[in-house]
Design an enzyme around this catalytic site. Structure first.
Site, PDB file in Angstrom:
ATOM      1  N   ASP A  34      11.132 -22.646 -16.760  1.00 51.06           N
ATOM      2  CA  ASP A  34      12.576 -22.479 -16.912  1.00 51.06           C
ATOM      3  C   ASP A  34      13.188 -21.860 -15.659  1.00 51.06           C
ATOM      4  O   ASP A  34      14.322 -22.187 -15.285  1.00 51.06           O
ATOM      5  CB  ASP A  34      12.860 -21.601 -18.144  1.00 51.06           C
ATOM      6  CG  ASP A  34      14.327 -21.595 -18.532  1.00 51.06           C
ATOM      7  OD1 ASP A  34      15.009 -22.610 -18.303  1.00 51.06           O
ATOM      8  OD2 ASP A  34      14.798 -20.576 -19.056  1.00 51.06           O
ATOM      9  N   CYS A  46      21.901 -19.188 -13.817  1.00 54.37           N
ATOM     10  CA  CYS A  46      22.495 -19.803 -15.003  1.00 54.37           C
ATOM     11  C   CYS A  46      23.335 -20.995 -14.558  1.00 54.37           C
ATOM     12  O   CYS A  46      24.321 -20.817 -13.853  1.00 54.37           O
ATOM     13  CB  CYS A  46      23.368 -18.797 -15.745  1.00 54.37           C
ATOM     14  SG  CYS A  46      24.128 -19.497 -17.210  1.00 54.37           S
ATOM     15  N   HIS A  91      15.159 -14.978 -26.350  1.00 56.92           N
ATOM     16  CA  HIS A  91      15.235 -15.482 -24.972  1.00 56.92           C
ATOM     17  C   HIS A  91      16.637 -15.135 -24.471  1.00 56.92           C
ATOM     18  O   HIS A  91      17.623 -15.708 -24.945  1.00 56.92           O
ATOM     19  CB  HIS A  91      15.006 -17.006 -24.979  1.00 56.92           C
ATOM     20  CG  HIS A  91      15.146 -17.663 -23.632  1.00 56.92           C
ATOM     21  ND1 HIS A  91      14.079 -18.262 -22.995  1.00 56.92           N
ATOM     22  CD2 HIS A  91      16.211 -17.845 -22.824  1.00 56.92           C
ATOM     23  CE1 HIS A  91      14.496 -18.770 -21.837  1.00 56.92           C
ATOM     24  NE2 HIS A  91      15.798 -18.533 -21.715  1.00 56.92           N
TER      25      HIS A  91
END
Length: 303
Positions: A17, A241, A208
């Site tokens: 990720d 992000c 998460h």
């Protein structure tokens, strides 16, 4: 004083990720080295790569090569993300220990991110879960946008529970509740977690959190108060992000370990070795670690 868990399991999602959301391409050998350093630090759960289309995610194009290059140590679970049946078929020959499937709690996010409704996404994953179970693999489900969505705004606990039930119905073994854009605060997070815990046992629910608004550690503490004892984190805070320009992404594993150490909670992780792993991959990316703890310890070492 609330009784907190005595031990916490951290799943380092940095190799998958984290690097998936970094603009820079990282070579296969460096990815395998990162996994080795995380294992040296005591991580027992590592999300290694993703079997997605290289057209959409070029950072993960070397997925099979990375799985072939990593050292398999006893007691360490190496997981991979699979978006569909084709992804699972690509993943199985590489011998993962677990596969990860994902769905969104927000209908708007599901449509924008994977071009289908939540119901359709679950339908697509049903055969993937069945085939993974047939191959003897555990299936972890990631529920994104569980408290907020970049397109629709706030996400209700009712919306979360709807998808939790759908994932349970198709046989997903473990549910990870994710604040994908990092807007959650403790009460919202606890409300979402409470809905997950209505359908999954405590041992099969995890958190998460992204640190976009600086709330990740606070939200982890709020989950600890509920007894939740498994969390995803990303070494060096890898992975910006993608939905909030310039914002930090995943909470840094170093920061979570420092918090847990301070609470007297066992993780089995050596913080100094973890900082070394973060420094290594940050060096490969040509920037300092995002982790505040990592930066502080490195500064202290350098006197």
């Amino acid at each position: 004083m609330t009784t907190l868990p005595a031990r916490v399991t951290l799943v380092d999602v940095g190799p998958r990720d984290g690097l998936q959301n970094e603009k820079a391409q990282v070579g296969t050998a460096d990815k395998a080295r990162l996994v080795a350093l995380l294992q040296d630090a005591g991580l027992k759960e590592i999300e290694v790569t993703s079997f997605v289309s290289p057209k959409w995610v070029p950072q993960m194009a070397d997925n099979a090569a990375v799985m072939a290059a990593i050292e398999r140590r006893p007691g360490v679970r190496h997981s991979v993300l699979v978006p569909n049946m084709k992804g699972l078929e690509g993943a199985l020959p590489t011998r993962p220990d677990e596969v990860v499937v994902f769905a969104a709690a927000s209908e708007a996010f599901s449509q924008k991110n994977i071009n289908c409704s939540i119901a359709e996404s679950i339908e697509r994953f049903a055969p993937v879960v069945a085939a993974a179970h047939e191959a003897g693999l555990k299936v972890r489900g990631a529920l994104s946008c569980a408290v907020g969505c970049p397109y629709q705004g706030e996400v209700s606990a009712d919306e979360v529970e709807r998808v939790v039930k759908l994932m349970k119905d198709i046989g997903v073994d473990h549910l990870g509740v994710a604040d994908t854009i990092g807007v959650g605060t403790p009460r919202q997070v606890q409300a979402a977690m409470a809905r997950a815990l209505k359908h999954y046992p405590l041992v099969e629910v995890s958190g998460h959190f992204h640190d976009t608004y600086g709330q990740a550690l606070t939200n982890i503490y709020a989950c600890l108060e509920m007894g939740i004892h498994t969390f995803d984190a990303s070494v060096a805070g890898l992975g910006g992000c993608p939905y909030a320009k310039g914002a930090t992404g995943n909470v840094a594993t170093e920061d979570v370990v420092f918090l847990l150490n301070g609470l007297g909670i066992d993780t089995g992780i050596d913080l100094d070795k973890l900082v070394d792993a973060g420094a290594f991959i940050s060096g490969v990316l040509g920037r300092p670690p995002v982790s505040r703890v990592g930066r502080a310890i490195l500064a202290k070492r350098n006197g």
